[in-house]
Write an enzyme that holds these catalytic residues in place. Structure first.
Site, PDB file in Angstrom:
ATOM      1  N   ARG A  18     -10.535   0.583  -4.341  1.00 46.64           N
ATOM      2  CA  ARG A  18      -9.822  -0.279  -3.412  1.00 46.64           C
ATOM      3  C   ARG A  18     -10.680  -1.465  -2.963  1.00 46.64           C
ATOM      4  O   ARG A  18     -10.210  -2.280  -2.169  1.00 46.64           O
ATOM      5  CB  ARG A  18      -9.438   0.533  -2.185  1.00 46.64           C
ATOM      6  CG  ARG A  18      -7.961   0.994  -2.194  1.00 46.64           C
ATOM      7  CD  ARG A  18      -7.717   1.566  -0.884  1.00 46.64           C
ATOM      8  NE  ARG A  18      -6.472   1.848  -0.325  1.00 46.64           N
ATOM      9  CZ  ARG A  18      -5.719   2.917  -0.501  1.00 46.64           C
ATOM     10  NH1 ARG A  18      -5.998   3.777  -1.426  1.00 46.64           N
ATOM     11  NH2 ARG A  18      -4.670   3.126   0.245  1.00 46.64           N
ATOM     12  N   ARG A  67       9.547   6.665   3.598  1.00 41.05           N
ATOM     13  CA  ARG A  67       8.779   7.597   2.786  1.00 41.05           C
ATOM     14  C   ARG A  67       8.560   8.939   3.486  1.00 41.05           C
ATOM     15  O   ARG A  67       8.192   8.993   4.638  1.00 41.05           O
ATOM     16  CB  ARG A  67       7.430   6.930   2.507  1.00 41.05           C
ATOM     17  CG  ARG A  67       6.563   7.683   1.573  1.00 41.05           C
ATOM     18  CD  ARG A  67       5.651   6.752   0.881  1.00 41.05           C
ATOM     19  NE  ARG A  67       4.400   6.592   1.589  1.00 41.05           N
ATOM     20  CZ  ARG A  67       3.353   5.959   1.064  1.00 41.05           C
ATOM     21  NH1 ARG A  67       3.435   5.397  -0.109  1.00 41.05           N
ATOM     22  NH2 ARG A  67       2.249   5.858   1.755  1.00 41.05           N
ATOM     23  N   ARG A 101       4.161  10.446   7.148  1.00 38.02           N
ATOM     24  CA  ARG A 101       2.724  10.350   7.409  1.00 38.02           C
ATOM     25  C   ARG A 101       2.456   9.581   8.694  1.00 38.02           C
ATOM     26  O   ARG A 101       3.102   8.578   8.961  1.00 38.02           O
ATOM     27  CB  ARG A 101       2.051   9.613   6.243  1.00 38.02           C
ATOM     28  CG  ARG A 101       1.785  10.525   5.084  1.00 38.02           C
ATOM     29  CD  ARG A 101       1.382   9.778   3.864  1.00 38.02           C
ATOM     30  NE  ARG A 101       0.436   8.709   4.110  1.00 38.02           N
ATOM     31  CZ  ARG A 101      -0.092   7.977   3.135  1.00 38.02           C
ATOM     32  NH1 ARG A 101       0.229   8.204   1.883  1.00 38.02           N
ATOM     33  NH2 ARG A 101      -0.949   7.021   3.401  1.00 38.02           N
ATOM     34  N   ARG A 106      -2.111  -1.857   6.912  1.00 42.26           N
ATOM     35  CA  ARG A 106      -2.563  -1.387   5.596  1.00 42.26           C
ATOM     36  C   ARG A 106      -2.261  -2.419   4.525  1.00 42.26           C
ATOM     37  O   ARG A 106      -3.052  -2.620   3.603  1.00 42.26           O
ATOM     38  CB  ARG A 106      -1.899  -0.048   5.257  1.00 42.26           C
ATOM     39  CG  ARG A 106      -2.526   1.089   6.040  1.00 42.26           C
ATOM     40  CD  ARG A 106      -1.708   2.349   5.964  1.00 42.26           C
ATOM     41  NE  ARG A 106      -1.579   2.820   4.611  1.00 42.26           N
ATOM     42  CZ  ARG A 106      -0.505   3.463   4.154  1.00 42.26           C
ATOM     43  NH1 ARG A 106       0.525   3.662   4.929  1.00 42.26           N
ATOM     44  NH2 ARG A 106      -0.479   3.888   2.927  1.00 42.26           N
ATOM     45  N   LYS A 109       2.553   3.663  -6.624  1.00 38.88           N
ATOM     46  CA  LYS A 109       1.423   4.201  -7.401  1.00 38.88           C
ATOM     47  C   LYS A 109       1.442   5.728  -7.433  1.00 38.88           C
ATOM     48  O   LYS A 109       1.275   6.328  -8.483  1.00 38.88           O
ATOM     49  CB  LYS A 109       0.079   3.778  -6.794  1.00 38.88           C
ATOM     50  CG  LYS A 109      -0.229   2.311  -6.850  1.00 38.88           C
ATOM     51  CD  LYS A 109      -1.654   2.040  -6.381  1.00 38.88           C
ATOM     52  CE  LYS A 109      -1.947   2.506  -4.961  1.00 38.88           C
ATOM     53  NZ  LYS A 109      -1.175   1.843  -3.916  1.00 38.88           N
TER      54      LYS A 109
HETATM   55  P1  AMP Z   1      -3.219   6.213   0.510  1.00 36.21           P
HETATM   56  O1  AMP Z   1      -2.614   7.566   0.504  1.00 36.21           O
HETATM   57  O2  AMP Z   1      -3.766   5.828  -0.852  1.00 36.21           O
HETATM   58  O3  AMP Z   1      -2.294   5.164   1.052  1.00 36.21           O
HETATM   59  O4  AMP Z   1      -4.498   6.276   1.483  1.00 36.21           O
HETATM   60  C1  AMP Z   1      -4.368   6.620   2.846  1.00 36.21           C
HETATM   61  C2  AMP Z   1      -5.641   6.220   3.599  1.00 36.21           C
HETATM   62  O5  AMP Z   1      -6.778   6.918   3.050  1.00 36.21           O
HETATM   63  C3  AMP Z   1      -6.013   4.748   3.484  1.00 36.21           C
HETATM   64  O6  AMP Z   1      -5.307   3.942   4.426  1.00 36.21           O
HETATM   65  C4  AMP Z   1      -7.514   4.809   3.767  1.00 36.21           C
HETATM   66  O7  AMP Z   1      -7.788   5.016   5.134  1.00 36.21           O
HETATM   67  C5  AMP Z   1      -7.926   6.082   3.035  1.00 36.21           C
HETATM   68  N1  AMP Z   1      -8.265   5.784   1.614  1.00 36.21           N
HETATM   69  C6  AMP Z   1      -7.578   6.185   0.502  1.00 36.21           C
HETATM   70  N2  AMP Z   1      -8.178   5.747  -0.616  1.00 36.21           N
HETATM   71  C7  AMP Z   1      -9.260   5.031  -0.220  1.00 36.21           C
HETATM   72  C8  AMP Z   1     -10.274   4.299  -0.899  1.00 36.21           C
HETATM   73  N3  AMP Z   1     -10.289   4.203  -2.246  1.00 36.21           N
HETATM   74  N4  AMP Z   1     -11.243   3.704  -0.156  1.00 36.21           N
HETATM   75  C9  AMP Z   1     -11.246   3.800   1.185  1.00 36.21           C
HETATM   76  N5  AMP Z   1     -10.315   4.435   1.900  1.00 36.21           N
HETATM   77  C10 AMP Z   1      -9.316   5.060   1.216  1.00 36.21           C
END
Ligand code: AMP
Length: 221
Positions: A94, A133, A166, A177, A19
């Site tokens: 999400r 990654r 990360r 996740r 994404k």
């Molecule tokens: P990502 O970079 O999109 O994988 O997000 C990393 C982390 O940020 C996730 O594992 C959540 O802890 C938090 N996060 C990102 N987007 C959301 C969302 N829409 N709702 C809740 N937590 C989020």
């Protein structure tokens, strides 16, 4: 594209589906910002804002940050001038509650979602992608050691920043996740399908091929 010429796209897909990579390229190709809630939380964390400190504990364990916090952050982001022509939403919504809040938010702006491409990738591929990654500490650009390596290992092609893995990309957190995704985010597939907005995209081919398909889907709107 919608007649109002504003374009709102939600990219759906599991962690590791691509994404972020695709949203970044769509943003360059379409001239509207990529709004990644994960990136916004990471920026806040780096600046040690109240929001960042609140999000930290959830992010480190791979849990979702509470909906009201996330929705408030997105509302503020979409009110900035660079989003006047729309946005590519990446990692948001999400949960069903977030999707409903997004619908209301766009409604308040006199707008609505145009399309929801769902980038579909088998679970074993997701894990191998997450494992390799690397992210730029400075500009957030993403690389993969096998699929899209930087020209020089450890250095960002775009800004020369340092690349790092990360902390929530450890094997245990990755698995968690993906579990959280199947439990809380996958129901959005049915939600947007019922609204006639979902378009499935095979997430296994190369980055450029997927980008071309996404652009076709968006331009058909
Ligand atoms: P990502 O970079 O999109 O994988 O997000 C990393 C982390 O940020 C996730 O594992 C959540 O802890 C938090 N996060 C990102 N987007 C959301 C969302 N829409 N709702 C809740 N937590 C989020």
């Amino acid at each position: 594209m919608a007649t109002d010429e504003r374009l709102f796209v939600v990219l759906l897909g599991a962690p590791g589906a691509g994404k972020g990579t695709q949203a970044e390229r769509l943003s360059d190709n379409l001239g509207i910002p990529q709004v990644s809630t994960g990136d916004l939380f990471r920026e806040n964390l780096k600046r040690e804002t109240e929001l960042g400190l609140l999000a930290k504990q959830y992010m480190e364990s791979g849990e979702l940050v509470p909906d009201e916090v996330t929705v408030g952050m997105v509302r503020e982001r979409l009110s900035r001038p660079d989003a006047a022509k729309g946005a590519i939403l990446d990692g948001f919504p999400r949960t069903i509650a977030q999707a409903e809040a997004l619908g209301e938010l766009l409604d308040d702006m006199g707008d609505e979602l145009d399309v929801v491409p769902y980038i579909k990738v088998p679970e074993d591929v997701l894990l191998s992608r997450l494992a390799g990654r690397w992210t730029c500490r400075k500009c957030g650009a993403m690389y993969h050691e096998l699929y899209s390596p930087p020209q020089e290992p450890g250095v960002c092609d775009k800004c020369g920043g340092e690349l790092y893995q990360r902390p929530d990309d450890t094997p245990e957190t990755q698995k968690h996740r993906i579990g959280v995704y199947f439990e809380q985010t996958a129901p959005l597939i049915g939600y947007y399908r019922d609204k006639g907005l979902l378009v499935e995209v095979d997430g296994r081919p190369g980055i450029e091929e997927i980008q071309a398909e996404l652009l076709d889907i968006i331009n058909e709107q």
